[in-house]
Scaffold this active site. Sequence first.
Site, PDB file in Angstrom:
ATOM      1  NE  ARG A  91      48.495   9.418  64.275  1.00 43.92           N
ATOM      2  CZ  ARG A  91      49.046   8.549  63.454  1.00 43.92           C
ATOM      3  NH1 ARG A  91      48.847   7.261  63.624  1.00 43.92           N
ATOM      4  NH2 ARG A  91      49.780   8.959  62.454  1.00 43.92           N
ATOM      5  CG  HIS A 180      55.352  11.573  61.139  1.00 45.44           C
ATOM      6  ND1 HIS A 180      56.236  11.288  60.121  1.00 45.44           N
ATOM      7  CD2 HIS A 180      54.767  10.411  61.449  1.00 45.44           C
ATOM      8  CE1 HIS A 180      56.191   9.996  59.844  1.00 45.44           C
ATOM      9  NE2 HIS A 180      55.300   9.445  60.632  1.00 45.44           N
ATOM     10  NE  ARG A 241      53.369   5.556  53.443  1.00 45.93           N
ATOM     11  CZ  ARG A 241      53.273   5.898  54.738  1.00 45.93           C
ATOM     12  NH1 ARG A 241      54.223   6.605  55.313  1.00 45.93           N
ATOM     13  NH2 ARG A 241      52.217   5.558  55.431  1.00 45.93           N
TER      14      ARG A 241
END
Length: 404
Positions: A91, A180, A241
């Site tokens: 990833r 994502h 966030r």
Amino acid sequence: MSKPVLVINSGSSSLKYQVVDAESGEALAVGLIERIGGAGPGALTHTVGGEKHPAEVQVPDHAAAMAAMSDAFAQHGPDLAEVGLVAVGHRVVQGGARFGHSVHIDEEALATIEQLSDLAPLHNPANAAGIRVARAQFPDLPHVAVFDTAFHLTMPEVAHTYAIDREVAEEHRIRRYGFHGTSHAYVSQRAAEFLGQPLEDTNVIVLHLGNGASACAVRGGISVDTSMGLTPLEGLVMGTRSGDIDPAVVFHLARTAGMDIDAVDTLLNKRSGVLGLSGRQDMRDLVEAAAAGEPEAQLALEVYCYRVRKYIGAYLAVLGRVDAIVFTAGIGENSAEVRALTLEGLAGLGIELDGEANLVRSGEARDIATSASRVRVLVIPTNEELEIARQAIDVVGTRSSTYN
Ligand code: ADP
């Protein structure tokens, strides 16, 4: 035929790994190593056959973490030599405008991933460190990078352009990238399968609500807009966030509170979101506190869901026709409260939640809309590791057909 892939997600202080069969989707082993580079010892948990094997490990750096992972496989299985690994999938958070799909990792690709660190200083250096040590550990296997941003590189210019001075934006590569992507890609495909429709004809709004959270408008399997931007800070309210905020808040804090850039960065990324509003980051705690009548928790939950609802409205307008709204990730898959509050009052837009179906707990993909609802509401468990494994197999397959 089984196609086992070792999937590696290397963060700054943690390393997640999984051996997953890209064909069957079965996870043969799952592991997590935490506190890499910390002052004390690190913690490893290796899970195989449903059994957890925790251990204390010395992991001063990523090379030590990779060695600890190999030890865990040697001790608890499966034997990596016998599994017949086909590839290692990594990833990588930021692929910039350079990587619109997964790639075989050679020295040039690795150098480019490292160069993109200025856009993702918290993530790409750790991803690259993981790739380096994994390539040394598994020199005979093909290594593939799968980027969080790649799925969104299809966004049209109108969606990825910030309205700032063009030259400044171009010089500093400032545009919306989105993140994502592996999850949005996987979930939108699964949604089309679930609906029994061809992917090309299926429009969905995917709501990935985990610790980080983002919404994505997917038209015919292609991302046309997403809520995260240059960094994962933009968009939805998250655990820590802020999501969307007037950028002038930054100037105001600098001028009136004397905060420097790093302090504002920490405030907006680590001390905001539902944590900043309520003192609680975990959605389970927040829902519980809200139910107990705590006003800060109630407001935080409402602000969180209201922001998601606004993005649904925006993406209905972007897509024109929407087949389904899809909830995924830790909160999306598990929190009936968040789903219900988010979709409240949307019946006029053809979105009607079935209250009872929404309450059913399940690890399976499911439809939780009323039969009369024009737009389906789906809960689809995401599986980023499987998507990485599949993409790794695709890249390896393409290479062998190209080079053999
Ligand atoms: P990550 O982004 O780290 O992969 P996850 O997708 O695992 O995150 O999501 C983590 C979030 O999911 C946490 O905020 C956690 O509270 C939430 N979550 C997990 N289970 C539940 C649940 N049963 N109800 C509400 N929230 C849940």
